[in-house]
Design a protein around this motif. Structure first.
Motif, PDB file in Angstrom:
ATOM      1  N   ALA A 222     -79.896  -4.043  12.751  1.00 35.69           N
ATOM      2  CA  ALA A 222     -79.536  -3.796  14.093  1.00 35.69           C
ATOM      3  C   ALA A 222     -77.981  -3.947  14.289  1.00 35.69           C
ATOM      4  O   ALA A 222     -77.135  -3.413  14.796  1.00 35.69           O
ATOM      5  CB  ALA A 222     -80.143  -4.936  15.086  1.00 35.69           C
ATOM      6  N   GLY A 225     -76.251  -0.947  12.305  1.00 31.96           N
ATOM      7  CA  GLY A 225     -76.552   0.375  13.223  1.00 31.96           C
ATOM      8  C   GLY A 225     -75.434   0.275  14.489  1.00 31.96           C
ATOM      9  O   GLY A 225     -75.184   1.411  14.775  1.00 31.96           O
ATOM     10  N   CYS A 392     -79.322   0.331  19.126  1.00 30.93           N
ATOM     11  CA  CYS A 392     -79.312  -0.725  17.997  1.00 30.93           C
ATOM     12  C   CYS A 392     -79.086  -2.274  18.454  1.00 30.93           C
ATOM     13  O   CYS A 392     -79.794  -3.141  17.950  1.00 30.93           O
ATOM     14  CB  CYS A 392     -78.634  -0.336  16.969  1.00 30.93           C
TER      15      CYS A 392
END
Length: 405
Positions: A222, A225, A392
């Protein structure tokens, strides 16, 4: 012991360490920002299309993203200073090769070598921050460093435009050779932040296994990204803005440098806001704020680029809002990723940096391959990247875990 290095130093010594770390981290931007105003001139001088010259940015990102995967584990095993010195030598050689290039493919090849050297400074400077700080303090320090190092992209395009006015595009790369030599000399003043007893004893081949472990962690993905999509949008801006401003809107290279500098001022301001608020609101919340800001600005930019509504002022405003989101996205995404694996700071910094700049390859390449003489390719790429970054960042909540501070 290393946690006291800067905090117990004299003000002069602490300032010196801060400036050197900022310079090392700035190699990611000065290697590209300085020559942005020269891109149209380089295309004409090398008898190449604008798209092929824009690919010199993508080539740089290839070397920068892959090189980090090498330098991170080397830094964990052999300390920070020696790999940085080797990287600076490669940067100097690559910059000289760019100055001597006579074709676009040759230029791209030397840019790859230049990037492999430059990324050692960036990835290991980030690891040095993690050697010295943790948690919100790391995010605050990264924000402070990014504010100081923003001087490079702030003056880079304007200085590049001035060099171009006084000399040739090759002179820009000779200036980068000088910057590399000066930084190599200043490295002698930077203390080693990773003592021998804390260095990794694992063979370098084990880095592949560590990277695989990190890529299976949802929170790491996360953070990586959110920053990766944002970097893709940023490099779409870097690749597309010279032609959008200079060719499409007929601005001079010098005025382009001024507009670019305005965006950097926005980054500096949001970095300072982030540094002040991170203790109170937490890095994850500010990361989501920045990604939401990037997504909104990207959608506005796409509409402006498609319709030309508002002309140059609307285009510049939308780009400013997107760029300013850097202060909330980059430092918090890196600090969040580093917080999960403090004993592998070099490897984590390398992998997240590789993902960030690897994503930039896609963003800059899409703009170059889809170039049609208008700002539209840049606009839609940035809009998609902003939305991806926001998705994300929302994963940090969707994962069902409490946000990190």
């Amino acid at each position: 012991m290393t946690e006291q290095l800067i905090s117990t130093a004299t003000p002069h010594q602490g300032l010196g360490v801060l400036l050197i770390l900022s310079t090392l981290m700035a190699f990611a931007s000065i290697s590209t920002d300085l020559y942005l105003p020269a891109l149209p001139h380089m295309a004409a001088a090398l008898a190449a299309s604008p798209g092929s010259v824009e690919l010199s940015i993508s080539g740089y990102l290839v070397g920068f993203s892959l090189g980090q995967l090498l330098w991170g584990p080397i830094g964990d095993r052999h300390g920070r200073r020696l790999p940085i010195a080797i990287g600076l030598v490669l940067f100097i050689l690559g910059s000289a090769g760019c100055a001597l290039a006579t074709s676009a493919p040759t230029l791209i090849g030397w840019r790859v070598l230049q990037a492999v050297g430059a990324c050692a400074s960036v990835v290991l400077a980030r690891a040095m921050v993690r050697d010295l700080y943790s948690g919100p303090a790391a995010a605050r320090m990264l924000s402070t460093l990014m504010t100081v190092m923003a001087v490079a992209p702030l003056v880079g395009p304007s200085l590049g435009g001035l060099i171009l006015r006084l000399g040739s595009w090759q002179a820009i790369f000779w200036v980068l050779v000088g910057v590399g030599l000066a930084t190599l000399g200043a490295l002698a003043l930077l203390p080693e932040t990773l003592p021998a007893e804390l260095r990794s004893r694992e063979p370098l081949a084990g880095a592949v296994h560590r990277y695989g472990e990190l890529l299976r962690q949802r929170r790491f993905l996360a953070y990586a990204g959110a920053g990766g999509f944002f970097y893709a949008g940023m490099f779409a801006y870097i690749a597309g803005s010279p032609f959008a401003y200079i060719d499409y809107h007929h601005l001079s290279p010098q005025l382009y440098g001024v507009l670019f500098a305005v965006g950097i001022v926005g980054i500096m301001l949001t970095n300072q806001v982030n540094a002040r608020l991170v203790e109170c609101y937490g890095s994850d919340r500010l990361l989501r704020l920045g990604c939401g800001m990037a997504a909104g600005a990207g959608l506005i930019l796409a509409a402006v680029a498609a319709t030309d509504m508002g002309g140059l002022p609307a285009l510049a405003l939308a780009l400013f809002l997107f760029i300013a989101a850097t202060g909330f996205v980059v430092a918090n995404s890196i600090a969040g990723a580093l917080a999960g694996s403090p004993q592998q700071a070099g490897a984590v910094s390398a992998l997240i940096g590789s993902i960030h700049y690897g994503s930039g390859i896609l963003g800059s390449a899409l703009v170059g391959l889809c170039a049609d003489g208008t700002p539209w390719p840049m606009g839609w790429v940035i809009a998609l990247c902003g939305l991806g970054s926001l998705c994300c960042a929302r994963m940090l909540v969707a994962a069902g875990e409490a946000p990190a501070r």
